[in-house]
Write an enzyme that holds these catalytic residues in place. Structure first.
Site, PDB file in Angstrom:
ATOM      1  N   ASP A   1       2.684  12.668  -2.198  1.00 55.65           N
ATOM      2  CA  ASP A   1       4.115  12.538  -1.938  1.00 55.65           C
ATOM      3  C   ASP A   1       4.625  13.573  -0.939  1.00 55.65           C
ATOM      4  O   ASP A   1       5.084  13.221   0.133  1.00 55.65           O
ATOM      5  CB  ASP A   1       4.921  12.597  -3.235  1.00 55.65           C
ATOM      6  CG  ASP A   1       6.369  12.204  -3.003  1.00 55.65           C
ATOM      7  OD1 ASP A   1       6.591  11.210  -2.295  1.00 55.65           O
ATOM      8  OD2 ASP A   1       7.269  12.897  -3.511  1.00 55.65           O
TER       9      ASP A   1
ATOM     10  N   HIS B   1       5.688  13.520   4.305  1.00 52.04           N
ATOM     11  CA  HIS B   1       5.511  12.575   3.203  1.00 52.04           C
ATOM     12  C   HIS B   1       4.179  11.855   3.377  1.00 52.04           C
ATOM     13  O   HIS B   1       3.848  11.368   4.454  1.00 52.04           O
ATOM     14  CB  HIS B   1       6.648  11.560   3.197  1.00 52.04           C
ATOM     15  CG  HIS B   1       6.505  10.511   2.136  1.00 52.04           C
ATOM     16  ND1 HIS B   1       6.642  10.783   0.798  1.00 52.04           N
ATOM     17  CD2 HIS B   1       6.212   9.189   2.223  1.00 52.04           C
ATOM     18  CE1 HIS B   1       6.459   9.676   0.105  1.00 52.04           C
ATOM     19  NE2 HIS B   1       6.194   8.691   0.944  1.00 52.04           N
TER      20      HIS B   1
ATOM     21  N   LYS C   1       0.049   3.849  -0.774  1.00 47.72           N
ATOM     22  CA  LYS C   1      -0.637   5.091  -0.384  1.00 47.72           C
ATOM     23  C   LYS C   1      -1.213   5.816  -1.598  1.00 47.72           C
ATOM     24  O   LYS C   1      -2.355   6.292  -1.570  1.00 47.72           O
ATOM     25  CB  LYS C   1       0.335   6.009   0.358  1.00 47.72           C
ATOM     26  CG  LYS C   1       0.837   5.461   1.684  1.00 47.72           C
ATOM     27  CD  LYS C   1       1.694   6.456   2.414  1.00 47.72           C
ATOM     28  CE  LYS C   1       2.985   6.754   1.678  1.00 47.72           C
ATOM     29  NZ  LYS C   1       3.880   5.588   1.594  1.00 47.72           N
TER      30      LYS C   1
ATOM     31  N   ARG D   1      -4.910  -3.576  19.718  1.00 46.84           N
ATOM     32  CA  ARG D   1      -6.051  -3.791  18.831  1.00 46.84           C
ATOM     33  C   ARG D   1      -7.165  -2.796  19.138  1.00 46.84           C
ATOM     34  O   ARG D   1      -7.793  -2.246  18.230  1.00 46.84           O
ATOM     35  CB  ARG D   1      -6.557  -5.225  18.985  1.00 46.84           C
ATOM     36  CG  ARG D   1      -7.757  -5.529  18.099  1.00 46.84           C
ATOM     37  CD  ARG D   1      -8.048  -7.003  18.057  1.00 46.84           C
ATOM     38  NE  ARG D   1      -9.194  -7.289  17.198  1.00 46.84           N
ATOM     39  CZ  ARG D   1      -9.600  -8.512  16.885  1.00 46.84           C
ATOM     40  NH1 ARG D   1      -8.942  -9.562  17.350  1.00 46.84           N
ATOM     41  NH2 ARG D   1     -10.648  -8.691  16.108  1.00 46.84           N
TER      42      ARG D   1
ATOM     43  N   LEU E   1       3.516   0.606   0.496  1.00 48.73           N
ATOM     44  CA  LEU E   1       2.263   0.095   1.056  1.00 48.73           C
ATOM     45  C   LEU E   1       1.044   0.482   0.224  1.00 48.73           C
ATOM     46  O   LEU E   1      -0.072   0.072   0.533  1.00 48.73           O
ATOM     47  CB  LEU E   1       2.085   0.593   2.498  1.00 48.73           C
ATOM     48  CG  LEU E   1       2.937  -0.118   3.556  1.00 48.73           C
ATOM     49  CD1 LEU E   1       2.680   0.465   4.931  1.00 48.73           C
ATOM     50  CD2 LEU E   1       2.648  -1.613   3.564  1.00 48.73           C
TER      51      LEU E   1
ATOM     52  N   GLU F   1       1.317  10.015  -8.381  1.00 52.30           N
ATOM     53  CA  GLU F   1       2.186   9.006  -8.983  1.00 52.30           C
ATOM     54  C   GLU F   1       1.739   7.613  -8.563  1.00 52.30           C
ATOM     55  O   GLU F   1       1.629   7.320  -7.372  1.00 52.30           O
ATOM     56  CB  GLU F   1       3.644   9.216  -8.557  1.00 52.30           C
ATOM     57  CG  GLU F   1       4.579   8.199  -9.185  1.00 52.30           C
ATOM     58  CD  GLU F   1       5.944   8.160  -8.534  1.00 52.30           C
ATOM     59  OE1 GLU F   1       6.796   7.407  -9.029  1.00 52.30           O
ATOM     60  OE2 GLU F   1       6.146   8.850  -7.514  1.00 52.30           O
TER      61      GLU F   1
END
Length: 318
Positions: free
Chosen positions: A185, A146, A167, A252, A165, A210
């Site tokens: 997707d 995905h 994408k 980090r 989020l 989409e």
């Protein structure tokens, strides 16, 4: 996961035009397939095709000028014995190349043993190259992931992350910046050799993206032919995470480059934190540029570590 073995009639139709071959014997064996044990044990689909060889059973055998000469230029008894040995190899298909004419004994054997035989005027080396490439792809290990798969600055990049989020919105912005969409997707991934993963879009979702609130967008129709790609090799995974996930699970400045295993192949990975106000498209392109430098042997982090070590040895203060 590997797909089931391919049948003789499917193989014939796949290359009927490009190899211009004819089905000259074994017409009743259209469902004959590659041996499943041979497929599972093969290092690659390319191992399943080659010139006539008595020590490699179960593979597609190609007969060119030299092979036909070997089967023909001997005493009748020896020729009959050499042809009969082909049956013990249990080939899924025989291919007669170089415009050769099959000996009558070979034709009769194919009919009796129900072995399909195709004939083409193409050079045997070319036939083998074409079939090896096809079978390597057909029998490749595969999976579906995905995410949004894109061509970014010439590199195949898979954008992953939790749902919601952005994408797909990120993919759309990257397209407007001149990059290309491969799949949105669902991304079909194939291991085409020991170190290479290739990805493409399922046919049902071709060219589609989409975006929540807008719906389905046909990227090819909106942005043109250059905005889409048929397939790309996966070189980098960009994983999007929320702030709390970043702080909890990732360093980090990781001392070692991150990788993710895809079908047994380690793929470079970078993690980008998604928060309001960040230009994620710019960050993704920067990550891609940095990955390109790393592939060329330029590692900014390691150069900084060495610079810092030299400064400490000199006693410099910061």
């Amino acid at each position: 996961m590997r797909p089931s073995a391919i049948s003789a009639d499917v193989l014939f139709e796949e290359f009927r035009s490009s190899l211009r071959w004819e089905w000259v014997a074994g017409l009743g064996a259209s469902e004959r397939r590659f041996d499943e044990m041979a497929v599972r044990s093969a290092r690659s689909g390319a191992d399943l095709v080659g010139y006539l060889n008595y020590i490699h059973p179960y593979r597609l055998q190609v007969l060119g000028e030299r092979e036909i000469a070997y089967l023909s230029n001997a005493t009748p008894q020896d020729c009959q014995r050499r042809v009969a040995r082909i049956v013990t190899l249990e080939p899924p298909v025989l291919v007669l190349a170089d415009g050769q004419t099959a000996p009558e004994a070979l034709l009769s054997m194919c009919e009796r043993a129900h072995i399909p035989m195709f004939s083409t005027r193409e050079q045997s080396a070319f036939v083998i190259d074409v079939l090896r490439a096809y079978l390597a792809k057909h029998f490749a290990d595969r999976t579906t992931m995905h995410g949004v798969f894109m061509d970014i600055l010439g590199m195949g990049v898979l954008i992953t992350g939790e749902s919601g989020l952005g994408k797909s919105e990120l993919g759309l912005e990257l397209v407007t910046r001149g990059n290309g969409l491969v799949a949105d997707d669902a991304v079909d991934l194939y291991r085409i050799n020991q170190t290479t993963i290739e990805g493409k879009c399922p046919e049902l979702l071709q060219n589609l993206l989409e975006v929540r609130g807008i719906g389905l967008l046909d990227i090819r129709a909106i942005f043109g032919e250059t905005a889409v790609r048929r397939k790309m090799r996966l070189k980098l995974i960009v994983h999007l995470v929320r702030k709390e996930t970043m702080e909890r699970e990732y360093e980090r400045l990781p001392a070692e480059p991150l990788t993710q295993d895809v079908l047994g192949v380690p793929v470079r990975k970078v993690v980008i934190q998604v928060v309001a106000g960040r230009n994620i498209a710019v960050l993704v392109e920067a990550a891609v540029r940095n990955a390109i430098l790393q592939l060329r042997g330029i590692d900014t982090y390691q150069e900084f570590v060495q610079r810092h070590r030299r400064a400490m040895e000199r006693g410099d203060t910061f």
